[in-house]
Write an enzyme that holds these catalytic residues in place. Structure first.
Site, PDB file in Angstrom:
ATOM      1  N   ASN A 189      -4.454  38.124  52.432  1.00  0.00           N
ATOM      2  CA  ASN A 189      -4.407  39.513  52.913  1.00  0.00           C
ATOM      3  C   ASN A 189      -5.729  39.774  53.629  1.00  0.00           C
ATOM      4  O   ASN A 189      -6.748  40.012  52.994  1.00  0.00           O
ATOM      5  CB  ASN A 189      -4.223  40.469  51.722  1.00  0.00           C
ATOM      6  CG  ASN A 189      -4.304  41.929  52.152  1.00  0.00           C
ATOM      7  OD1 ASN A 189      -4.309  42.241  53.346  1.00  0.00           O
ATOM      8  ND2 ASN A 189      -4.372  42.829  51.181  1.00  0.00           N
ATOM      9  N   LYS A 234      -6.545  42.243  55.362  1.00  0.00           N
ATOM     10  CA  LYS A 234      -6.903  43.673  55.460  1.00  0.00           C
ATOM     11  C   LYS A 234      -7.323  43.984  56.904  1.00  0.00           C
ATOM     12  O   LYS A 234      -6.732  43.442  57.823  1.00  0.00           O
ATOM     13  CB  LYS A 234      -7.987  44.010  54.432  1.00  0.00           C
ATOM     14  CG  LYS A 234      -7.589  43.547  53.035  1.00  0.00           C
ATOM     15  CD  LYS A 234      -8.393  44.131  51.926  1.00  0.00           C
ATOM     16  CE  LYS A 234      -7.846  43.610  50.600  1.00  0.00           C
ATOM     17  NZ  LYS A 234      -8.477  44.207  49.444  1.00  0.00           N
ATOM     18  N   GLU A 243      -4.619  50.189  48.483  1.00  0.00           N
ATOM     19  CA  GLU A 243      -5.423  50.871  49.512  1.00  0.00           C
ATOM     20  C   GLU A 243      -4.552  51.808  50.342  1.00  0.00           C
ATOM     21  O   GLU A 243      -4.995  52.872  50.772  1.00  0.00           O
ATOM     22  CB  GLU A 243      -6.140  49.820  50.384  1.00  0.00           C
ATOM     23  CG  GLU A 243      -7.270  49.161  49.618  1.00  0.00           C
ATOM     24  CD  GLU A 243      -7.551  47.720  49.989  1.00  0.00           C
ATOM     25  OE1 GLU A 243      -7.118  47.262  51.058  1.00  0.00           O
ATOM     26  OE2 GLU A 243      -8.214  47.032  49.176  1.00  0.00           O
ATOM     27  N   GLU A 250      -1.473  43.643  41.093  1.00  0.00           N
ATOM     28  CA  GLU A 250      -2.860  43.781  41.529  1.00  0.00           C
ATOM     29  C   GLU A 250      -3.527  44.923  40.764  1.00  0.00           C
ATOM     30  O   GLU A 250      -3.415  46.092  41.174  1.00  0.00           O
ATOM     31  CB  GLU A 250      -2.923  44.084  43.028  1.00  0.00           C
ATOM     32  CG  GLU A 250      -2.387  42.976  43.900  1.00  0.00           C
ATOM     33  CD  GLU A 250      -3.035  42.983  45.283  1.00  0.00           C
ATOM     34  OE1 GLU A 250      -3.510  41.921  45.704  1.00  0.00           O
ATOM     35  OE2 GLU A 250      -3.098  44.040  45.920  1.00  0.00           O
ATOM     36  N   GLY A 276     -11.375  43.443  45.081  1.00  0.00           N
ATOM     37  CA  GLY A 276     -12.629  43.513  45.829  1.00  0.00           C
ATOM     38  C   GLY A 276     -13.864  43.710  44.973  1.00  0.00           C
ATOM     39  O   GLY A 276     -14.943  44.011  45.494  1.00  0.00           O
ATOM     40  N   HIS A 300       0.451  48.498  48.888  1.00  0.00           N
ATOM     41  CA  HIS A 300      -0.895  48.057  48.486  1.00  0.00           C
ATOM     42  C   HIS A 300      -1.686  49.272  48.005  1.00  0.00           C
ATOM     43  O   HIS A 300      -1.543  50.371  48.531  1.00  0.00           O
ATOM     44  CB  HIS A 300      -1.597  47.380  49.665  1.00  0.00           C
ATOM     45  CG  HIS A 300      -2.864  46.694  49.246  1.00  0.00           C
ATOM     46  ND1 HIS A 300      -4.031  47.380  49.032  1.00  0.00           N
ATOM     47  CD2 HIS A 300      -3.112  45.391  48.949  1.00  0.00           C
ATOM     48  CE1 HIS A 300      -4.958  46.519  48.630  1.00  0.00           C
ATOM     49  NE2 HIS A 300      -4.425  45.308  48.574  1.00  0.00           N
ATOM     50  N   GLY A 360      -7.433  38.521  48.954  1.00  0.00           N
ATOM     51  CA  GLY A 360      -8.145  39.286  49.972  1.00  0.00           C
ATOM     52  C   GLY A 360      -9.377  38.549  50.447  1.00  0.00           C
ATOM     53  O   GLY A 360      -9.297  37.640  51.287  1.00  0.00           O
ATOM     54  N   SER A 371      -9.490  39.824  43.228  1.00  0.00           N
ATOM     55  CA  SER A 371     -10.638  38.909  43.056  1.00  0.00           C
ATOM     56  C   SER A 371     -10.216  37.512  42.616  1.00  0.00           C
ATOM     57  O   SER A 371     -10.914  36.867  41.826  1.00  0.00           O
ATOM     58  CB  SER A 371     -11.670  39.502  42.088  1.00  0.00           C
ATOM     59  OG  SER A 371     -12.213  40.696  42.629  1.00  0.00           O
TER      60      SER A 371
END
Ligand code: PGA
Length: 254
Positions: A11, A13, A100, A170, A176, A98, A231, A210
């Site tokens: 991903n 992003k 975010e 997730e 992150g 997601h 990510g 992570s």
């Protein structure tokens, strides 16, 4: 043997231009040549990079992924991109829900559900993200939150449709941060996901938050973890391939 093919999705992003994409794929394709026999591997890139990905990946089995889509096929929806448009670009996977997008762009379980139906109609595999926040984790409501998200996203689907989705667990607090969920706890909640929604026995459930080369083996050794949604560790081709190799040491053996 689990009978579910391992899946690793990068991903990206909001990182990388089309030029960066070409340079990445040039390196990634060669190094991934052996791994693609053992796992499905895909790169989920920003919309502007999808055509560069398509061209650079021609003749490869590495999949093309998007990070969002709109649920209508076409119309006056300024700024949106539909599932048929993604299909026309050769997109095979699309991330939906997601955290975010839920946090910054108003994604809800209801819009996630609409997007899943649109993607399945366009023969694109939805990668449906669920996971609890830091506060929910500490309040002990992780299972309830994940169950609610699953019900909202998958509640209207048939069993056959559910088998065609990928669920990404997730935990928001792990994304992150460099602090992945420990492997046993992730497996416990992913087992719950597989059982609670029904129809997910054959579906792939992958872990995100992570995931790194250093923890991929321990995570993928768990019976309910079929791969990763990755990510920051996917932004460098060598690091992403190292992560996939670490995961496949144990996924392959089962
Ligand atoms: P991360 O991101 O690997 O950087 O934690 C995962 C994701 O958000 O999908």
């Amino acid at each position: 043997m689990r009978g579910r093919r391992p899946l690793f999705v990068g991903n990206w992003k909001m990182f990388k231009t089309p030029e960066d994409t070409r340079a990445y794929v040039d390196a990634f394709r060669i190094m991934a040549a052996e791994l693609v026999a053992q796992a499905d591997i895909a790169l989920a890139a920003p919309f502007v990079d999808l055509d560069a990905l398509r061209v650079a990946l021609e003749g490869s089995t590495i999949g093309i992924g998007a990070q969002d889509c709109f649920w209508e096929a076409e119309g006056a929806f300024t700024g949106e991109v539909s599932a048929p448009m993604l299909s026309a670009l050769g997109v095979q996977y699309c991330i939906v829900g997601h955290s975010e997008r839920r946090e910054f762009f108003g994604e809800t379980d209801e819009t996630v559900s609409l997007k899943i139906s649109a993607l399945l109609g366009g023969n694109i595999t939805p990668i449906v993200c669920v996971g609890e926040t830091h506060a929910e984790h500490h309040a002990g409501t992780s299972f309830a939150r994940v169950e609610q998200q699953l019900h909202g996203a998958l509640g209207s689907l048939s069993d056959a449709e559910r088998a065609a989705v990928v669920v990404a667990y997730e935990p928001v607090w792990a994304i992150g941060t460099g602090l992945a969920c420990d492997a046993e706890s992730a497996d416990t909640i992913m087992n719950f996901i597989r059982r609670s929604a029904g129809g997910l026995d054959e579906a792939r459930i992958i872990y995100g938050g992570s995931m790194k080369p250093a923890n991929a083996t321990a995570l993928c050794a768990q019976p309910n973890i079929d791969g990763g949604l990755v990510g920051s560790a996917s932004l460098d081709p060598a690091e992403f391939l190292s992560l996939i190799s670490c995961g496949l040491q144990v996924l392959d053996a089962r």
